[in-house]
Each structure stands twice: as C-alpha cells, then as structure tokens.
Design a protein around this motif. Structure first.
Motif, PDB file in Angstrom:
ATOM      1  N   VAL A 159     -35.899 -12.243 -35.852  1.00 54.13           N
ATOM      2  CA  VAL A 159     -34.822 -13.058 -35.266  1.00 54.13           C
ATOM      3  C   VAL A 159     -35.381 -13.990 -34.191  1.00 54.13           C
ATOM      4  N   THR A 160     -36.251 -13.471 -33.342  1.00 52.03           N
ATOM      5  CA  THR A 160     -36.787 -14.335 -32.277  1.00 52.03           C
ATOM      6  C   THR A 160     -37.594 -15.477 -32.896  1.00 52.03           C
ATOM      7  N   GLN A 161     -38.351 -15.171 -33.941  1.00 46.11           N
ATOM      8  CA  GLN A 161     -39.159 -16.243 -34.525  1.00 46.11           C
ATOM      9  C   GLN A 161     -38.283 -17.306 -35.185  1.00 46.11           C
ATOM     10  N   ILE A 162     -37.174 -16.883 -35.766  1.00 48.01           N
ATOM     11  CA  ILE A 162     -36.252 -17.866 -36.370  1.00 48.01           C
ATOM     12  C   ILE A 162     -35.605 -18.706 -35.264  1.00 48.01           C
ATOM     13  N   MET A 163     -35.353 -18.071 -34.129  1.00 49.61           N
ATOM     14  CA  MET A 163     -34.675 -18.781 -33.030  1.00 49.61           C
ATOM     15  C   MET A 163     -35.599 -19.683 -32.205  1.00 49.61           C
ATOM     16  N   THR A 164     -36.913 -19.617 -32.475  1.00 46.49           N
ATOM     17  CA  THR A 164     -37.871 -20.441 -31.702  1.00 46.49           C
ATOM     18  C   THR A 164     -37.478 -21.910 -31.693  1.00 46.49           C
ATOM     19  N   CYS A 165     -36.900 -22.385 -32.805  1.00 47.73           N
ATOM     20  CA  CYS A 165     -36.558 -23.815 -32.916  1.00 47.73           C
ATOM     21  C   CYS A 165     -35.548 -24.247 -31.852  1.00 47.73           C
ATOM     22  N   LEU A 166     -34.804 -23.296 -31.284  1.00 49.93           N
ATOM     23  CA  LEU A 166     -33.795 -23.650 -30.268  1.00 49.93           C
ATOM     24  C   LEU A 166     -34.424 -23.920 -28.898  1.00 49.93           C
ATOM     25  N   LYS A 167     -35.680 -23.568 -28.794  1.00 46.46           N
ATOM     26  CA  LYS A 167     -36.429 -23.721 -27.534  1.00 46.46           C
ATOM     27  C   LYS A 167     -35.642 -23.188 -26.333  1.00 46.46           C
ATOM     28  N   GLU A 168     -35.448 -24.025 -25.297  1.00 46.00           N
ATOM     29  CA  GLU A 168     -34.781 -23.550 -24.068  1.00 46.00           C
ATOM     30  C   GLU A 168     -33.320 -23.208 -24.295  1.00 46.00           C
ATOM     31  N   ARG A 169     -32.720 -23.704 -25.398  1.00 50.74           N
ATOM     32  CA  ARG A 169     -31.297 -23.438 -25.628  1.00 50.74           C
ATOM     33  C   ARG A 169     -31.026 -21.996 -26.063  1.00 50.74           C
ATOM     34  N   ALA A 170     -32.084 -21.227 -26.296  1.00 46.08           N
ATOM     35  CA  ALA A 170     -31.871 -19.833 -26.701  1.00 46.08           C
ATOM     36  C   ALA A 170     -31.991 -18.906 -25.499  1.00 46.08           C
ATOM     37  N   MET A 171     -31.074 -17.934 -25.444  1.00 47.57           N
ATOM     38  CA  MET A 171     -31.195 -16.876 -24.438  1.00 47.57           C
ATOM     39  C   MET A 171     -31.423 -15.552 -25.171  1.00 47.57           C
ATOM     40  N   TYR A 172     -32.279 -14.731 -24.620  1.00 45.45           N
ATOM     41  CA  TYR A 172     -32.554 -13.414 -25.200  1.00 45.45           C
ATOM     42  C   TYR A 172     -32.114 -12.371 -24.171  1.00 45.45           C
ATOM     43  N   TYR A 173     -31.114 -11.603 -24.536  1.00 40.66           N
ATOM     44  CA  TYR A 173     -30.470 -10.666 -23.594  1.00 40.66           C
ATOM     45  C   TYR A 173     -30.748  -9.259 -24.143  1.00 40.66           C
ATOM     46  N   LEU A 174     -31.808  -8.667 -23.629  1.00 45.20           N
ATOM     47  CA  LEU A 174     -32.356  -7.474 -24.274  1.00 45.20           C
ATOM     48  C   LEU A 174     -31.846  -6.204 -23.586  1.00 45.20           C
ATOM     49  N   ALA A 175     -30.678  -5.747 -24.036  1.00 49.41           N
ATOM     50  CA  ALA A 175     -30.040  -4.583 -23.406  1.00 49.41           C
ATOM     51  C   ALA A 175     -30.215  -3.307 -24.219  1.00 49.41           C
ATOM     52  N   ALA A 176     -30.849  -3.398 -25.391  1.00 42.68           N
ATOM     53  CA  ALA A 176     -31.013  -2.193 -26.218  1.00 42.68           C
ATOM     54  C   ALA A 176     -31.908  -1.187 -25.484  1.00 42.68           C
ATOM     55  N   ALA A 177     -31.650   0.085 -25.721  1.00 39.87           N
ATOM     56  CA  ALA A 177     -32.472   1.145 -25.134  1.00 39.87           C
ATOM     57  C   ALA A 177     -33.516   1.522 -26.188  1.00 39.87           C
ATOM     58  N   VAL A 178     -34.709   0.972 -26.021  1.00 42.60           N
ATOM     59  CA  VAL A 178     -35.738   1.102 -27.062  1.00 42.60           C
ATOM     60  C   VAL A 178     -36.688   2.247 -26.704  1.00 42.60           C
ATOM     61  N   SER A 179     -36.929   3.089 -27.683  1.00 44.77           N
ATOM     62  CA  SER A 179     -37.782   4.252 -27.435  1.00 44.77           C
ATOM     63  C   SER A 179     -39.164   3.839 -26.928  1.00 44.77           C
ATOM     64  N   ASP A 180     -39.704   4.597 -25.987  1.00 41.37           N
ATOM     65  CA  ASP A 180     -41.066   4.349 -25.502  1.00 41.37           C
ATOM     66  C   ASP A 180     -42.097   5.155 -26.274  1.00 41.37           C
ATOM     67  N   PHE A 181     -41.618   6.108 -27.076  1.00 36.91           N
ATOM     68  CA  PHE A 181     -42.542   7.003 -27.782  1.00 36.91           C
ATOM     69  C   PHE A 181     -42.146   7.106 -29.248  1.00 36.91           C
ATOM     70  N   PHE A 182     -43.145   7.285 -30.101  1.00 31.57           N
ATOM     71  CA  PHE A 182     -42.852   7.454 -31.530  1.00 31.57           C
ATOM     72  C   PHE A 182     -43.972   8.236 -32.194  1.00 31.57           C
TER      73      PHE A 182
END
Ligand code: PAZ
Length: 310
Positions: A159-182
């Motif tokens: 998704v981020t790579q597809i959104m690169t074309c928006l340049k500064e017009r894109a905001m990424y709001y990363l609120a997911a709780a992502v595991s630190d271990f796997f």
C-alpha cells in the motif's frame, strides 16, 4: 522427569528485505493491490489527499498449521474512530458492534413483515447513516483486512509503495499494534504442539524494524505519524522520542494503555505537548480523536506548504 516442547528463536535480527524473502505473501495480496491502485489513482487524479490508517493487532502463529497464536493488544478503536474525523468511519459499524451494542438492539418489529429502527436510537443512527452514505457515494473509504503479522507487513509495503505517487499529499497514520516478536516459518513446527509432551518453552526472533525502510525508502516524501504504546508512564516520553530520532519521521503519538482514550502526547522534532480531554468533555462523550485529527491536519497542511515552497 518432565519433558517440554521447545521452540528456539535467535538473537539475530533479520533485515526487512530478508523478511519478505523468507515469508510467503498472503493469498489476498494481489486482489488488495488492485483495489488500492484503483482507489489511489481515482483520488490522485482528483488532487485529493489520502490517509493510510493502520489499526488493530497482529497475530503471530506458533505452529505452521496454526491452532495457537500470540496476539497483540488492540481493539482497533483508535483507527476506526480516527477515520471519522474529519472524514468519516469499521468506521461507521463501530457504533453497532458487539463491544458497544448488538445491532439488533436498534431494531423493532413493525409488523409481521417489516422491521424499523427503534425511535430511541433514530437520531444517532440518522447522523451516522448520513455520513456513511456520503462516504459510499464519494467512494472515499477503502477497508482492507489483515490478521497475522505477515499479512500486515506485506500489505503495508504494497500500500505504501502504491501511495508513493501522492508524495506529500499522503499521510501515514500507523496506529496498529504490531508484534515485536515472531517465529519464522522454517523454525515453526508443522503440526499442533502436543500438550502430552509437557510444558512449552518459546523463544522468538525479533521482528525487523519496518518503520526504517518505510520512512527512508518506501514513502520518503509522505507525512508519517506513528504511535507508541507503553504501560509504564515514566517511559512514555523517552521511548516516543527515541522512536522519532531513530526513524526520522514527523510525529510520534505516545499513549498509555490505561489512559489511551483520554490523553496522548505529541512528540515532534522541536516540540512536545499533551492533548487531553477535560472533565466536561468526558461527560459529553467527546473522543480524543476529535482533538488528534485536527492537529494532524494542521501539521499535514504545513508539510505540504513547505514542500511547495522548495
Ligand atoms: O486499538 P485501540 O484503540 O484499542 O488501541 C490503540 C493503540 C493503543 C493500539 C494505539 O493507539 C497504539 O499505541 N498503537 C501503537 C502500538 C505500539 O506501540 O506498537
């Protein structure tokens, strides 16, 4: 003598590229990429901004044929609520999920053939319905699902790579709780771990830090906001600032598990300030996201203006 199941991890941290090489992409990824490309092209052509909101927890399986997994805490409320300000909303449906009310509680039987909304709830439902219909009509919300850590990371990269074309017009709001271990798939047992073999000792690998390539390579021009969750108040500000310094993005929003719905701390390169609900706001059911999002919109405006001046 007691026996035990032992799953061994290592102390070595693999780099993000290696993670994608040694894990298979989710089956749903190609379909999701098509949806995102369509959505991004449409709104990019209209000159709109797009915000990627990640929300909810990620699971980490401990068996390849997964019966058990470890989960990260998150009810997904932050992301859903944030999507309503200033835009809209599992946004929407959060008002009618089992955690608050059963959807059927809002209904009444009118006669043998028809049901209607209980008049007690119709005012509230009408306002949510209006917003929802506007979103549908304007096609301004695309929902994508993930469950495991791997689903999340592959999706985030795409998704981020597809959104690169928006340049500064894109905001990424990363609120997911992502595991630190796997546990990497090649180190996991294939079949269900048997309790007859005794207790279970787990040692896990560290998940590579994906914020680094995201900020540096995937969307270097985007406006990036990450969240930091802590349980020890004395660590919140220092850990949040540490993350900002380490990854070099625009904002870290720190929150404590017990007070996350009441108060957050904004950490930027040159500032630190709290957003908090007052006693009155609490009584009035004001949500902290109604303060977080306007603040971010202001900062995103500045980000875009600065880029235009360069
Ligand atoms: O999803 P929720 O509303 O129950 O909780 C939100 C949150 C605490 C998961 C989020 O605000 C957050 O801090 N996310 C980042 C978690 C982390 O430090 O990995």
């Amino acid at each position: 003598m007691t026996t035990s199941n032992i799953l061994e991890g290592t102390n070595e941290i693999i780099n993000p590229d290696t993670y994608f090489q040694i894990n298979s992409q989710p089956r749903t990824l190609p379909d999701n990429e098509i949806k995102v490309k369509g959505f991004v092209n449409k709104h990019d052509n209209a000159g709109r901004r797009i915000v990627l909101i990640t929300s909810g927890g990620t699971t980490v399986p401990i068996e390849n044929n997964t019966v058990r997994f470890l989960d990260n805490f998150s009810a997904g409320t932050r992301g859903a609520t944030s999507a309503e300000y200033p835009f809209y909303l599992q946004p929407f449906s959060r008002h009618y999920t089992h955690s608050t009310n059963c959807f059927l509680d809002y209904m009444e039987l009118k006669d043998d053939d028809n049901i209607e909304v209980n008049p007690k709830y119709s005012k509230k439902m009408k306002s949510v319905l209006k917003k929802y219909q506007k979103v549908k009509q304007e096609d301004t919300l695309l929902l994508l699902n993930f469950v495991t850590l791997s689903d999340y990371l592959f999706l985030l990269r795409s998704v981020t790579q597809i959104m690169t074309c928006l340049k500064e017009r894109a905001m990424y709001y990363l609120a997911a709780a992502v595991s630190d271990f796997f546990i990497p798939s090649q180190k996991m047992v294939q079949h269900k771990i048997q309790s007859a073999e005794g207790g279970l000792t787990l040692s896990m690998d560290q998940v590579p830090k994906f914020l680094k390539p995201l900020v540096t390579n995937w969307v270097p021009e985007g406006f990036i906001v990450s969240f930091k969750l802590e349980t020890d108040p004395s660590l919140l500000v220092s850990k949040s600032r540490q993350a900002l310094t380490k990854y070099g993005h625009q904002i870290v929003i720190g929150n404590l598990l017990t007070t996350r719905k009441l108060e957050v701390v904004f950490i930027t390169k040159d500032s630190e300030f709290n957003l908090k609900l007052s006693e009155q706001e609490l009584k009035d059911d004001v949500e902290i996201e109604s303060k977080i999002i306007p603040e971010l919109v202001k900062k995103h405006d500045e980000w875009i203006k600065n880029a235009e001046m360069k």
